[in-house]
Design an enzyme around this catalytic site. Structure first.
Site, PDB file in Angstrom:
ATOM      1  N   ASP A   1     -40.989  34.088 -28.240  1.00  0.00           N
ATOM      2  CA  ASP A   1     -40.909  35.367 -28.944  1.00  0.00           C
ATOM      3  C   ASP A   1     -41.464  36.488 -28.065  1.00  0.00           C
ATOM      4  OD1 ASP A   1     -41.500  37.504 -30.886  1.00  0.00           O
ATOM      5  OD2 ASP A   1     -41.062  35.957 -32.377  1.00  0.00           O
TER       6      ASP A   1
ATOM      7  N   ILE B   1     -24.612  40.278 -26.675  1.00  0.00           N
ATOM      8  CA  ILE B   1     -24.462  40.986 -25.395  1.00  0.00           C
ATOM      9  C   ILE B   1     -25.280  40.298 -24.301  1.00  0.00           C
ATOM     10  CG2 ILE B   1     -24.590  43.225 -24.241  1.00  0.00           C
ATOM     11  CD1 ILE B   1     -24.638  44.525 -27.060  1.00  0.00           C
TER      12      ILE B   1
ATOM     13  N   ARG C   1     -16.493  55.418 -35.076  1.00  0.00           N
ATOM     14  CA  ARG C   1     -17.297  54.723 -34.072  1.00  0.00           C
ATOM     15  C   ARG C   1     -16.505  54.643 -32.768  1.00  0.00           C
ATOM     16  NH1 ARG C   1     -20.213  55.781 -37.547  1.00  0.00           N
ATOM     17  NH2 ARG C   1     -21.642  54.489 -38.739  1.00  0.00           N
TER      18      ARG C   1
ATOM     19  N   ALA D   1     -33.501  41.710 -26.359  1.00  0.00           N
ATOM     20  CA  ALA D   1     -33.965  41.086 -27.610  1.00  0.00           C
ATOM     21  C   ALA D   1     -34.290  42.137 -28.662  1.00  0.00           C
ATOM     22  CB  ALA D   1     -35.198  40.225 -27.341  1.00  0.00           C
TER      23      ALA D   1
ATOM     24  N   LEU E   1     -34.359  32.577 -30.631  1.00  0.00           N
ATOM     25  CA  LEU E   1     -33.329  31.874 -31.411  1.00  0.00           C
ATOM     26  C   LEU E   1     -33.469  32.177 -32.899  1.00  0.00           C
ATOM     27  CD1 LEU E   1     -33.115  28.447 -29.505  1.00  0.00           C
ATOM     28  CD2 LEU E   1     -31.625  30.453 -29.265  1.00  0.00           C
ATOM     29  N   THR E   2     -33.425  33.455 -33.243  1.00  0.00           N
ATOM     30  CA  THR E   2     -33.356  33.853 -34.648  1.00  0.00           C
ATOM     31  C   THR E   2     -31.956  33.472 -35.145  1.00  0.00           C
ATOM     32  OG1 THR E   2     -32.385  36.012 -34.190  1.00  0.00           O
ATOM     33  CG2 THR E   2     -34.804  35.872 -34.124  1.00  0.00           C
TER      34      THR E   2
ATOM     35  N   TYR F   1     -33.211  50.454 -38.531  1.00  0.00           N
ATOM     36  CA  TYR F   1     -32.837  49.862 -37.230  1.00  0.00           C
ATOM     37  C   TYR F   1     -32.842  50.920 -36.147  1.00  0.00           C
ATOM     38  CZ  TYR F   1     -29.639  48.642 -33.422  1.00  0.00           C
ATOM     39  OH  TYR F   1     -29.080  48.467 -32.175  1.00  0.00           O
TER      40      TYR F   1
ATOM     41  N   THR G   1     -40.352  43.407 -34.022  1.00  0.00           N
ATOM     42  CA  THR G   1     -39.672  42.937 -32.792  1.00  0.00           C
ATOM     43  C   THR G   1     -39.304  44.104 -31.893  1.00  0.00           C
ATOM     44  OG1 THR G   1     -38.843  40.825 -33.573  1.00  0.00           O
ATOM     45  CG2 THR G   1     -37.477  41.954 -31.974  1.00  0.00           C
TER      46      THR G   1
ATOM     47  N   ASN H   1     -20.398  47.660 -29.504  1.00  0.00           N
ATOM     48  CA  ASN H   1     -19.775  46.641 -28.655  1.00  0.00           C
ATOM     49  C   ASN H   1     -18.868  45.728 -29.474  1.00  0.00           C
ATOM     50  OD1 ASN H   1     -21.761  45.715 -25.850  1.00  0.00           O
ATOM     51  ND2 ASN H   1     -21.946  47.635 -26.959  1.00  0.00           N
TER      52      ASN H   1
ATOM     53  N   LYS I   1     -35.220  51.395 -32.792  1.00  0.00           N
ATOM     54  CA  LYS I   1     -34.679  51.457 -31.420  1.00  0.00           C
ATOM     55  C   LYS I   1     -35.112  52.762 -30.747  1.00  0.00           C
ATOM     56  CE  LYS I   1     -32.332  48.949 -29.528  1.00  0.00           C
ATOM     57  NZ  LYS I   1     -32.638  47.744 -28.691  1.00  0.00           N
TER      58      LYS I   1
ATOM     59  N   THR J   1     -29.466  52.238 -27.812  1.00  0.00           N
ATOM     60  CA  THR J   1     -28.203  52.382 -28.555  1.00  0.00           C
ATOM     61  C   THR J   1     -27.872  53.857 -28.797  1.00  0.00           C
ATOM     62  OG1 THR J   1     -27.227  52.066 -30.759  1.00  0.00           O
ATOM     63  CG2 THR J   1     -29.595  52.007 -30.658  1.00  0.00           C
ATOM     64  N   ASP J   2     -26.584  54.139 -28.991  1.00  0.00           N
ATOM     65  CA  ASP J   2     -26.199  55.515 -29.329  1.00  0.00           C
ATOM     66  C   ASP J   2     -26.664  55.891 -30.738  1.00  0.00           C
ATOM     67  OD1 ASP J   2     -24.385  54.062 -30.878  1.00  0.00           O
ATOM     68  OD2 ASP J   2     -22.612  55.162 -30.215  1.00  0.00           O
ATOM     69  N   GLU J   3     -27.068  54.883 -31.527  1.00  0.00           N
ATOM     70  CA  GLU J   3     -27.509  55.195 -32.895  1.00  0.00           C
ATOM     71  C   GLU J   3     -28.793  56.025 -32.903  1.00  0.00           C
ATOM     72  OE1 GLU J   3     -27.093  52.415 -36.037  1.00  0.00           O
ATOM     73  OE2 GLU J   3     -25.610  51.212 -34.979  1.00  0.00           O
TER      74      GLU J   3
HETATM   75  P1  NAD Z   1     -27.853  40.060 -31.290  1.00  0.00           P
HETATM   76  O1  NAD Z   1     -28.444  40.251 -32.642  1.00  0.00           O
HETATM   77  O2  NAD Z   1     -26.545  39.368 -31.133  1.00  0.00           O
HETATM   78  O3  NAD Z   1     -28.889  39.263 -30.360  1.00  0.00           O
HETATM   79  C1  NAD Z   1     -30.260  39.517 -30.366  1.00  0.00           C
HETATM   80  C2  NAD Z   1     -30.947  38.354 -29.663  1.00  0.00           C
HETATM   81  O4  NAD Z   1     -32.360  38.636 -29.620  1.00  0.00           O
HETATM   82  C3  NAD Z   1     -30.780  37.017 -30.384  1.00  0.00           C
HETATM   83  O5  NAD Z   1     -30.450  36.005 -29.452  1.00  0.00           O
HETATM   84  C4  NAD Z   1     -32.142  36.772 -31.009  1.00  0.00           C
HETATM   85  O6  NAD Z   1     -32.459  35.393 -31.138  1.00  0.00           O
HETATM   86  C5  NAD Z   1     -33.059  37.484 -30.019  1.00  0.00           C
HETATM   87  N1  NAD Z   1     -34.327  37.898 -30.631  1.00  0.00           N
HETATM   88  C6  NAD Z   1     -34.490  38.587 -31.795  1.00  0.00           C
HETATM   89  N2  NAD Z   1     -35.793  38.766 -32.032  1.00  0.00           N
HETATM   90  C7  NAD Z   1     -36.467  38.217 -30.984  1.00  0.00           C
HETATM   91  C8  NAD Z   1     -37.832  38.108 -30.652  1.00  0.00           C
HETATM   92  N3  NAD Z   1     -38.790  38.582 -31.455  1.00  0.00           N
HETATM   93  N4  NAD Z   1     -38.165  37.488 -29.481  1.00  0.00           N
HETATM   94  C9  NAD Z   1     -37.212  36.987 -28.662  1.00  0.00           C
HETATM   95  N5  NAD Z   1     -35.890  37.053 -28.947  1.00  0.00           N
HETATM   96  C10 NAD Z   1     -35.527  37.660 -30.088  1.00  0.00           C
HETATM   97  O7  NAD Z   1     -27.820  41.511 -30.640  1.00  0.00           O
HETATM   98  P2  NAD Z   1     -26.740  42.180 -29.657  1.00  0.00           P
HETATM   99  O8  NAD Z   1     -25.655  42.744 -30.480  1.00  0.00           O
HETATM  100  O9  NAD Z   1     -26.440  41.251 -28.558  1.00  0.00           O
HETATM  101  O10 NAD Z   1     -27.601  43.408 -29.125  1.00  0.00           O
HETATM  102  C11 NAD Z   1     -28.390  43.282 -27.942  1.00  0.00           C
HETATM  103  C12 NAD Z   1     -29.113  44.597 -27.697  1.00  0.00           C
HETATM  104  O11 NAD Z   1     -28.150  45.646 -27.573  1.00  0.00           O
HETATM  105  C13 NAD Z   1     -30.041  45.001 -28.835  1.00  0.00           C
HETATM  106  O12 NAD Z   1     -31.205  45.556 -28.274  1.00  0.00           O
HETATM  107  C14 NAD Z   1     -29.246  46.047 -29.605  1.00  0.00           C
HETATM  108  O13 NAD Z   1     -30.097  46.967 -30.244  1.00  0.00           O
HETATM  109  C15 NAD Z   1     -28.453  46.691 -28.482  1.00  0.00           C
HETATM  110  N6  NAD Z   1     -27.175  47.298 -28.926  1.00  0.00           N
HETATM  111  C16 NAD Z   1     -26.207  46.532 -29.488  1.00  0.00           C
HETATM  112  C17 NAD Z   1     -25.008  47.124 -29.865  1.00  0.00           C
HETATM  113  C18 NAD Z   1     -23.871  46.311 -30.464  1.00  0.00           C
HETATM  114  O14 NAD Z   1     -22.821  46.886 -30.734  1.00  0.00           O
HETATM  115  N7  NAD Z   1     -24.012  45.010 -30.651  1.00  0.00           N
HETATM  116  C19 NAD Z   1     -24.809  48.490 -29.699  1.00  0.00           C
HETATM  117  C20 NAD Z   1     -25.832  49.251 -29.143  1.00  0.00           C
HETATM  118  C21 NAD Z   1     -27.009  48.627 -28.731  1.00  0.00           C
END
Ligand code: NAD
Length: 325
Positions: free
Chosen positions: A61, A15, A213, A82, A37-38, A149, A100, A179, A153, A125-127
């Site tokens: 980080d 996202i 969902r 992140a 970049l995990t 998780y 994190t 998403n 959050k 998140t809605d979770e």
């Molecule tokens: P993702 O896992 O694709 O990306 C997470 C990013 O954070 C990665 O680029 C990773 O390298 C970086 N990251 C992880 N730990 C880190 C750290 N310690 N320091 C710096 N960077 C770090 O996640 P996403 O799906 O893009 O989700 C983005 C946000 O949206 C998150 O906070 C997630 O909880 C929230 N979210 C996602 C969804 C979904 O459906 N994907 C739904 C609700 C909320």
């Protein structure tokens, strides 16, 4: 007016990279991405951001107090994506999630407070609402997270709100539903199923597939976040939904059809521990107060997403191969 200097954390993830690319459509934008970049982060997700004069990528980080302090000192606003984001990984081992998602968020909030950052958008998140047998969760619903998780959050979401109430920091929270779209790491349901089917492999469906969902296209989510950043109010929470609830079985049926397969490609697997039966957010507030509307139709956008994975095996094959090793 000079645009604000925006720090986007997690901008190399799914996202965050869509959001960053959307910001950079403005030639005057000034955006710094901080990402560790995990396994889930991928710099290629940000192409062609590198060509934009106002863009900077920092490999680091959010738990690194000194690095965060330096970056936040040079930022006007923070949009915080992140996170460790995959429920199944948190069930296997939740420690990184607390470190994190909770400690990393607090590190950013502390730096934001020290440097008088004007705005902090926290992506939740809605979770956090947990499973709902019926009805929808508005922003005032109790938080009942189920997985490690979701609990991490919820903790970070509440920590961000505490910094608003205690220190007056302008914090805005978004709580969105599931998403989908391009560039999503192939461990989440849609990209996992699609990349497996495109490789001729079966897909694992949890339990009886009756879990519900709401699906939100990432472009709609990005628009919702921008409304909250630019027009939202300090200390407020905004749910962001897609308005398209499906059972996992219904979604699987659609993905099978898009990939040209039938139900023989589905393996029934034991249900996930503590699996939430149903999420449903009431997103009337962002609609009424900020004029949010979804623009992406699920059927069309799902087809488009499947097509993107079909046309970009060079993006996901190295990831699925690395995960299999
Ligand atoms: P993702 O896992 O694709 O990306 C997470 C990013 O954070 C990665 O680029 C990773 O390298 C970086 N990251 C992880 N730990 C880190 C750290 N310690 N320091 C710096 N960077 C770090 O996640 P996403 O799906 O893009 O989700 C983005 C946000 O949206 C998150 O906070 C997630 O909880 C929230 N979210 C996602 C969804 C979904 O459906 N994907 C739904 C609700 C909320």
């Amino acid at each position: 007016m000079t645009p604000p200097r925006i720090l986007v954390t997690g901008g190399a993830g799914f996202i965050g990279s869509h959001y960053t690319r959307a910001l950079l459509r403005d030639p005057a934008a000034r955006v710094t991405v901080l990402d560790a970049l995990t396994y889930a982060g991928n710099r290629d997700n940000l192409q062609p951001a590198g060509a934009h004069q106002g863009f900077r990528f920092v490999h680091g980080d959010i738990r690194d107090v000194a690095a965060v302090d330096r970056l936040v000192a040079g930022s006007d606003q923070i949009v915080h994506f992140a996170a460790e984001s995959h429920v199944d990984r948190s069930i296997a081992d939740g420690r990184d999630f607390t470190e994190t998602n909770v400690v990393g968020t607090q590190t950013l909030l502390d730096a934001a407070r020290r440097h008088g950052v004007e705005r902090f958008v926290h992506i939740s998140t809605d979770e956090v609402y947990g499973s709902l047998p019926s009805g929808t969760a508005s922003e005032t619903a109790p938080l009942r997270p189920s997985s490690p998780y979701a609990a991490s959050k919820a903790a970070s979401d509440l920590m961000a709100l505490a910094y608003h109430r205690t220190y007056g920091l302008d914090v805005r929270i978004t709580r969105c539903s599931n998403n989908y779209g391009t560039h999503q790491y192939p461990e989440k349901l849609i990209p996992r199923f699609v990349t497996r089917l495109l490789s001729g492999r079966t897909v694992p469906l949890f339990g009886d597939g009756s879990h519900v969902r709401d699906w939100l296209h990432v472009d709609d989510h990005v628009r919702g976040i921008e409304l909250v950043r630019t027009q939202g109010a300090p200390g407020e929470i905004y749910n962001i939904g897609g308005g398209t609830a499906l059972t996992n079985k219904e979604l699987t049926g659609r993905l099978l059809e898009s990939c040209g397969y039938g139900w023989e490609m589905v393996d029934r697997v034991p249900d996930r521990r503590g699996h939430d039966q149903r999420y449903a957010v009431d997103y009337g507030k962002i609609r009424a107060e900020l004029g949010y509307r979804t623009a992406r139709d699920l059927t069309t956008a799902l087809e488009e997403t499947v097509r993107w994975y079909r046309e970009h095996p060079h993006w996901w094959k190295p990831l699925t191969e690395a995960a299999a090793r």
